[in-house]
Design a protein around this motif. Structure first.
Motif, short mmCIF file in Angstrom:
data_model
loop_
_atom_site.label_atom_id
_atom_site.label_comp_id
_atom_site.label_asym_id
_atom_site.label_seq_id
_atom_site.Cartn_x
_atom_site.Cartn_y
_atom_site.Cartn_z
N SER A 211 0.89 -1.32 -0.10
CA SER A 211 0.05 0.15 0.07
C SER A 211 0.89 1.31 -0.15
O SER A 211 0.47 2.33 -0.66
CB SER A 211 -0.89 0.16 1.40
N VAL A 212 2.04 1.11 0.78
CA VAL A 212 2.78 2.29 0.88
C VAL A 212 4.36 1.96 0.51
O VAL A 212 4.68 0.90 0.99
CB VAL A 212 3.14 2.73 2.22
N LYS A 213 4.71 2.31 -0.82
CA LYS A 213 5.81 1.83 -1.54
C LYS A 213 7.11 2.00 -0.63
O LYS A 213 8.00 0.97 -0.60
CB LYS A 213 5.93 2.35 -2.92
N LYS A 214 7.01 3.15 -0.14
CA LYS A 214 8.33 3.49 0.61
C LYS A 214 8.03 4.36 1.81
O LYS A 214 7.54 5.62 1.55
CB LYS A 214 9.48 4.22 -0.19
N TYR B 89 -0.55 7.17 4.04
CA TYR B 89 -1.44 6.31 4.74
C TYR B 89 -2.69 6.50 4.47
O TYR B 89 -3.37 5.54 4.42
CB TYR B 89 -1.01 6.37 6.42
N LEU B 90 -2.98 8.02 4.57
CA LEU B 90 -4.39 8.30 4.37
C LEU B 90 -4.79 7.81 2.95
O LEU B 90 -6.10 7.33 2.62
CB LEU B 90 -4.72 9.70 4.77
N LYS B 91 -4.07 8.08 1.88
CA LYS B 91 -4.34 7.61 0.43
C LYS B 91 -4.50 6.01 0.46
O LYS B 91 -5.51 5.47 -0.18
CB LYS B 91 -3.18 7.99 -0.37
N ALA B 92 -3.72 5.13 1.03
CA ALA B 92 -3.87 3.72 1.24
C ALA B 92 -5.05 3.64 1.77
O ALA B 92 -5.74 2.64 1.22
CB ALA B 92 -2.48 3.31 1.86
N CYS B 93 -5.43 4.02 2.93
CA CYS B 93 -6.82 3.96 3.59
C CYS B 93 -8.05 4.12 2.44
O CYS B 93 -8.81 3.16 2.50
CB CYS B 93 -7.23 4.72 4.76
#
Length: 209
Positions: A76-79, A96-100
């Motif tokens: 979800s978060v590349k780096k 994190y919010l974008k991944a949510c």
């Protein structure tokens, strides 16, 4: 922790209201879930969190949140940024919010970066974690559980015949003016037109005694 000096007036009232919404018990429960998901203890440990600021300090740099979402949905978060620079920490929170969102959370389940980074509305971070825990159950997550499973959307599909029948019922509810007529009626407030033949008829009529 960011320090912005004392708050006054409306800002102070909002700050106090925000603090009153924060529950240390719920925050501990969230962080115990986070520890189980990422499979390591935090500092301080979740069960020892005393107030909202200890809760905030654990999550403020965003790295734990990114680690959490990566354990739930790998990649979800590349780096994840490890630098202590504020803009890098804020970037972690944004990722994190974008991944949510990509995972399925709605806008009302999120929070603003400043809610966490500037300790403004920390109860919203707790709510976000509960929402995340709920949607993991909906998606068949086999890991630790937090919160209540998010209900599936109940869509109802109707065929054209059902829709047309509904429209007919609505039309009948409005009634019908068939057979009604205003012919011969004088509108309220309008002057009545007197014709010459009406006057002659009245003259010829015998006087009533």
């Amino acid at each position: 922790m960011a320090f912005h000096g004392p708050s006054y007036g409306l800002s102070r009232e909002l700050h106090i209201k925000s603090q009153s919404k924060f529950s240390v018990e719920r925050a501990r429960e969230c962080m115990m879930w986070v520890e189980e998901v990422i499979n390591r203890k935090l500092e301080p440990e979740a069960q020892n969190i005393q107030d909202q600021f200890e809760f905030s300090n654990i999550l403020k740099n965003g790295s734990v949140l990114c680690e959490l979402i990566n354990c739930i949905e790998p990649g979800s978060v590349k780096k994840i940024n490890t630098m202590n620079a504020p803009f890098k920490q804020r970037e972690n929170i944004e990722m994190y919010l974008k991944a949510c969102v990509n995972y399925g959370l709605k806008e009302q389940d999120l929070f603003q970066v400043n809610d966490l980074y500037e300790n403004k509305n920390l109860y919203m971070i707790v709510d976000n974690l509960y929402s995340l825990g709920g949607i993991t159950q909906k998606k068949g997550w086999n890991g630790p559980i937090l919160g209540v499973k998010v209900a599936s959307e109940n869509k109802r599909n109707f065929d054209q015949e059902v829709l047309k029948a509904g429209q007919s019922v609505i039309g009948l509810q409005y009634g019908s003016n068939k057979g009604a007529s205003q012919a011969g009626m004088t509108p309220y407030g309008a002057s009545r037109q007197i014709r010459p033949e009406d006057m002659e008829k009245r003259v010829d009529e015998p006087a009533r005694t």
